[in-house]
Design an enzyme around this catalytic site. Structure first.
Site, mmCIF file in Angstrom:
data_model
loop_
_atom_site.group_PDB
_atom_site.id
_atom_site.type_symbol
_atom_site.label_atom_id
_atom_site.label_comp_id
_atom_site.label_asym_id
_atom_site.label_seq_id
_atom_site.Cartn_x
_atom_site.Cartn_y
_atom_site.Cartn_z
ATOM 1 N N CYS A 89 -6.834 2.799 10.562
ATOM 2 C CA CYS A 89 -7.804 2.464 8.811
ATOM 3 C C CYS A 89 -8.376 0.106 8.255
ATOM 4 O O CYS A 89 -7.615 0.178 8.913
ATOM 5 C CB CYS A 89 -7.211 2.825 7.265
ATOM 6 S SG CYS A 89 -6.364 1.903 6.618
ATOM 7 N N GLU A 90 -9.591 0.839 8.773
ATOM 8 C CA GLU A 90 -10.395 -0.376 8.097
ATOM 9 C C GLU A 90 -9.835 -0.150 6.823
ATOM 10 O O GLU A 90 -10.565 -2.111 6.127
ATOM 11 C CB GLU A 90 -12.053 -0.514 8.556
ATOM 12 C CG GLU A 90 -12.341 0.855 7.077
ATOM 13 C CD GLU A 90 -13.982 0.186 7.214
ATOM 14 O OE1 GLU A 90 -15.082 -0.045 8.874
ATOM 15 O OE2 GLU A 90 -14.404 1.021 5.754
ATOM 16 N N HIS A 91 -8.972 -0.115 6.063
ATOM 17 C CA HIS A 91 -8.862 -1.188 4.323
ATOM 18 C C HIS A 91 -7.044 -2.098 4.143
ATOM 19 O O HIS A 91 -7.395 -1.969 4.274
ATOM 20 C CB HIS A 91 -9.168 0.528 3.149
ATOM 21 C CG HIS A 91 -9.692 1.483 2.805
ATOM 22 N ND1 HIS A 91 -9.945 2.032 2.428
ATOM 23 C CD2 HIS A 91 -11.070 0.471 3.394
ATOM 24 C CE1 HIS A 91 -10.739 2.524 2.307
ATOM 25 N NE2 HIS A 91 -12.194 1.836 3.476
ATOM 26 N N HIS A 92 -6.305 -1.465 5.701
ATOM 27 C CA HIS A 92 -5.511 -1.815 5.842
ATOM 28 C C HIS A 92 -4.869 -2.411 7.251
ATOM 29 O O HIS A 92 -3.917 -2.933 7.301
ATOM 30 C CB HIS A 92 -4.421 -0.792 5.041
ATOM 31 C CG HIS A 92 -4.550 -0.978 3.439
ATOM 32 N ND1 HIS A 92 -5.085 0.610 3.588
ATOM 33 C CD2 HIS A 92 -3.951 -0.661 2.525
ATOM 34 C CE1 HIS A 92 -5.409 0.849 2.063
ATOM 35 N NE2 HIS A 92 -4.483 0.498 1.923
ATOM 36 N N GLN A 131 -11.712 7.922 8.345
ATOM 37 C CA GLN A 131 -11.113 9.086 9.054
ATOM 38 C C GLN A 131 -12.460 10.341 9.094
ATOM 39 O O GLN A 131 -12.671 10.746 9.752
ATOM 40 C CB GLN A 131 -9.875 10.205 8.626
ATOM 41 C CG GLN A 131 -9.735 11.504 8.883
ATOM 42 C CD GLN A 131 -8.610 11.985 8.121
ATOM 43 O OE1 GLN A 131 -7.375 12.150 8.599
ATOM 44 N NE2 GLN A 131 -8.580 14.052 8.408
ATOM 45 N N HIS A 159 -1.619 9.519 7.174
ATOM 46 C CA HIS A 159 -2.563 8.137 7.277
ATOM 47 C C HIS A 159 -1.303 6.559 6.597
ATOM 48 O O HIS A 159 -0.318 7.016 5.835
ATOM 49 C CB HIS A 159 -3.456 7.679 6.168
ATOM 50 C CG HIS A 159 -4.741 8.390 6.791
ATOM 51 N ND1 HIS A 159 -5.881 7.915 6.217
ATOM 52 C CD2 HIS A 159 -4.622 9.378 7.524
ATOM 53 C CE1 HIS A 159 -6.777 9.152 6.506
ATOM 54 N NE2 HIS A 159 -5.908 9.757 7.237
ATOM 55 N N CYS A 161 -0.949 4.423 5.247
ATOM 56 C CA CYS A 161 -1.455 3.238 3.842
ATOM 57 C C CYS A 161 -0.784 4.292 3.027
ATOM 58 O O CYS A 161 -0.934 3.957 1.842
ATOM 59 C CB CYS A 161 -2.572 2.580 3.701
ATOM 60 S SG CYS A 161 -3.422 4.177 4.066
HETATM 61 ZN ZN LIG Z 1 -5.431 2.983 4.022
#
Ligand SMILES: [Zn+2]
Length: 198
Positions: A89-92, A131, A159, A161
């Site tokens: 994931c690009e957030h974490h 996703q 996920h 995260c």
């Molecule tokens: Zn994430």
């Protein structure tokens, strides 16, 4: 266009290596000695591999895996379900795992070689992703190759995260759907495909 053994440039490889060493040091690890000394290099090598898809645009991926067979026009749906994949994931930069991708399309004038669909899924998964974005990337590539808007992609995934940090809810499954063309308009068609998706 062919798959190239294009790797990160030496400059970018070192950039990642040094950044990982900084993170480890900030966490209190001694990276000057022991097995952990090579961790920054190993992480840079891993990123080079698992983010291979970031070196190609969707259009280039369509060119790489666009081998098709011509057919007469049909309204019959082609489905491929349960394609395993994982991504980050690009957030974490956290792993998205236990992911299953389900794809359907209605051929207009060509069909794609079936082995190419998992290859497309693999390549777009090898990016920092969301996703939702993964689904639209797969649909974009298929639309370009098949020259039809009648494409639908369903993804189910976990996920890390969500499951291993923060709210910590193991087993939580996220489902995303990307509907285009006939799949957007025709409820029966959509239902028919969703029957194939467990
Ligand atoms: Zn994430």
């Amino acid at each position: 266009m062919t798959i190239q053994k294009r790797h990160l440039s030496e400059k970018n490889f070192n950039k990642i290596k040094n950044a990982v060493a900084d993170i480890l040091e900030a966490l209190g690890a001694d990276v000057s000695t022991g097995d952990i000394a090579d961790t920054p290099k190993r992480v840079a090598e891993m990123y080079d591999e698992v983010f291979e898809g970031m070196r190609y645009t969707n259009k280039e991926i369509a060119e790489l895996f666009g081998r098709c067979f011509e057919i007469a026009k049909t309204t019959d749906m082609v489905c491929m379900t349960d394609i395993d994949t994982f991504s980050y994931c690009e957030h974490h930069i956290a792993l998205m795992y236990n992911m299953k991708v389900h794809v359907a399309y209605i051929p207009k004038k060509k069909i794609i070689g079936l082995s190419k669909i998992p290859r497309i899924v693999d390549m777009v998964s090898k990016r920092l992703q969301l996703q939702e974005k993964l689904g639209t990337d797969i649909a974009d590539v298929l639309e370009m190759i098949l020259e039809t808007k009648d494409v639908m992609v369903v993804i189910k995934g976990e996920h890390s995260c969500v499951t291993t940090r923060g709210i910590r809810k193991p087993g939580t499954v996220t489902t995303t759907m990307c509907l285009r063309g006939a799949f957007k308009k025709n409820e029966n068609l959509r239902k028919e495909f969703l029957l194939q998706v467990k």
